[in-house]
Design an enzyme around this catalytic site. Structure first.
Site, PDB file in Angstrom:
ATOM      1  N   ARG A  65       0.813  -1.217   0.000  1.00  0.00           N
ATOM      2  CA  ARG A  65       0.000   0.000   0.000  1.00  0.00           C
ATOM      3  C   ARG A  65       0.849   1.271   0.000  1.00  0.00           C
ATOM      4  O   ARG A  65       0.669   2.161  -0.822  1.00  0.00           O
ATOM      5  CB  ARG A  65      -0.916   0.008   1.229  1.00  0.00           C
ATOM      6  N   ILE A  66       1.786   1.361   0.948  1.00  0.00           N
ATOM      7  CA  ILE A  66       2.584   2.585   1.076  1.00  0.00           C
ATOM      8  C   ILE A  66       3.593   2.688  -0.058  1.00  0.00           C
ATOM      9  O   ILE A  66       3.811   3.760  -0.628  1.00  0.00           O
ATOM     10  CB  ILE A  66       3.282   2.636   2.443  1.00  0.00           C
ATOM     11  N   THR A  95       6.542 -11.922  -3.351  1.00  0.00           N
ATOM     12  CA  THR A  95       5.759 -12.361  -4.509  1.00  0.00           C
ATOM     13  C   THR A  95       5.498 -11.151  -5.403  1.00  0.00           C
ATOM     14  O   THR A  95       5.409 -10.015  -4.923  1.00  0.00           O
ATOM     15  CB  THR A  95       4.412 -12.970  -4.082  1.00  0.00           C
ATOM     16  N   ARG A 153      10.492  -0.011   9.325  1.00  0.00           N
ATOM     17  CA  ARG A 153      10.913  -0.384  10.670  1.00  0.00           C
ATOM     18  C   ARG A 153      12.430  -0.263  10.761  1.00  0.00           C
ATOM     19  O   ARG A 153      13.160  -0.698   9.853  1.00  0.00           O
ATOM     20  CB  ARG A 153      10.497  -1.823  11.007  1.00  0.00           C
ATOM     21  N   GLU A 169      15.287   2.532  18.566  1.00  0.00           N
ATOM     22  CA  GLU A 169      14.502   3.730  18.811  1.00  0.00           C
ATOM     23  C   GLU A 169      14.267   3.878  20.310  1.00  0.00           C
ATOM     24  O   GLU A 169      14.029   2.890  20.991  1.00  0.00           O
ATOM     25  CB  GLU A 169      13.143   3.657  18.089  1.00  0.00           C
ATOM     26  N   HIS A 192      10.163   8.952  13.842  1.00  0.00           N
ATOM     27  CA  HIS A 192       9.074   7.995  13.607  1.00  0.00           C
ATOM     28  C   HIS A 192       7.715   8.703  13.638  1.00  0.00           C
ATOM     29  O   HIS A 192       6.851   8.415  14.465  1.00  0.00           O
ATOM     30  CB  HIS A 192       9.112   6.866  14.639  1.00  0.00           C
TER      31      HIS A 192
END
Length: 327
Positions: free
Chosen positions: A157-158, A180, A239, A268, A287
């Site tokens: 999505r992003i 995939t 991440r 973090e 973040h």
């Protein structure tokens, strides 16, 4: 008996109001700081459902101690803070909030790319430090992004939204690597699927949008950075542990890559003396990818609705482990 719902942080009101309208007993953690795991366990022991977020450590220890929980709903698109295998073993469905933050995170990614290419954070510091001197025709030069190649590691999505921005704004070619192939995205973007080594070798900008898994943990290490172009930008808004931070620092300082843009760090929070903060071709944010009013509101609504729908009809609209409800 009213179901008791524990909200582990001060979440946006839109979702909390939805929960308040239901026949629940709602407990809100009202302190600014997160609960410690000990506090979280103590609170969760007397509740039926938990609304949590990435800073809450929902590991095997927590889950074994709170195995009575009927549902966990995560205020985030990621869920690597939750031991999904243990939750599944205990029959606890885990909800999350996909897509709510896609636009906001893609904006941050796109902004970091431009900021690194033009050394924006560094140049801003020169003003603060009283170093804005005379015009220098050859000083502090960045580079333009038009017609460059964007490599996406994790074209979901992003990643798709980032690729659309790059294609529309700069006519960038899109290549990607996934577990995939995403043929729908290939058609939408004209994107080309490549293997990991080719992604490293061909990308002018390499943007990370994958999940954190054992396979992706620190996959961007010294050997990966060595295979990238010396003119390349590395961007990670997914991440922190997906990249090896000391190796990234060495890669930029040695010229293996041009620079880096990070909204996530490893670990973090980043310490204020971290050398990455003082490199002119590096831009770091704390973040804040989902940090818009719209995204956080939608995340709170989705997280709340996971709990509401579960108690209404035993369905979780956005669920990580659907097999729990199917069995």
């Amino acid at each position: 008996m009213k179901k008791k719902i524990l909200a582990s942080r001060l979440y946006p009101k839109a979702g909390i109001r939805l929960l308040e309208k239901e026949d629940f007993h709602l407990t809100l953690w009202k302190k600014e700081r997160p609960m410690t795991q000990v506090e979280l366990i103590e609170q969760a022991r007397t509740h039926h459902a938990l609304l949590c977020t990435l800073t809450d450590r929902i590991d095997r220890h927590f889950l074994d101690d709170c195995s009575h929980l009927e549902i966990i709903s995560q205020f985030a698109v990621g869920y690597d803070n939750i031991d999904i295998a243990s939750a599944t073993r205990l029959g606890i469905p885990v909800g999350f909030t996909p897509d709510a933050m896609s636009e906001a995170t893609a904006d941050i990614t796109f902004g970091l790319m431009i900021a690194v290419a033009r050394k924006m954070f560094f140049l801003h510091k020169t003003i603060i430090n009283g170093q804005w001197g005379h015009f220098n025709p050859t000083g502090n030069l960045g580079f333009e992004l038009k017609n460059k190649t964007l490599g996406v590691f994790g074209l979901g999505r992003i990643g798709i939204k980032m690729a659309q921005r790059c294609k529309n704004a700069y006519n960038m070619d899109i290549i990607y690597h996934n577990r995939t192939r995403n043929k729908a995205a290939e058609k939408l973007l004209g994107a080309a699927y490549v293997d990991f080594d080719d992604l490293l070798a061909q990308s002018d900008v390499l943007s990370v949008h994958c999940a954190l898994t054992p396979e992706t943990k620190e996959i961007f290490s010294r050997s990966a950075f060595k295979k990238m172009k010396s003119s390349a930008i590395f961007i990670n808004t997914a991440r922190g542990p997906i990249h090896h931070e000391k190796d990234l620092t060495r890669a930029v300082l040695s010229g293996d890559i041009w620079g880096a843009g990070l909204d996530v760090t490893n670990p973090e929070p980043m310490q204020p003396d971290n050398p990455l903060l003082f490199i002119e071709n590096v831009c770091v944010l704390p973040h804040v990818g989902s940090g818009t009013i719209e995204a956080r509101k939608q995340m709170s609504v989705l997280a709340a609705m996971n709990i509401i729908k579960f108690y209404r009809n035993r369905r979780v609209p956005h669920i990580v482990n659907p097999e729990v409800l199917e069995s």
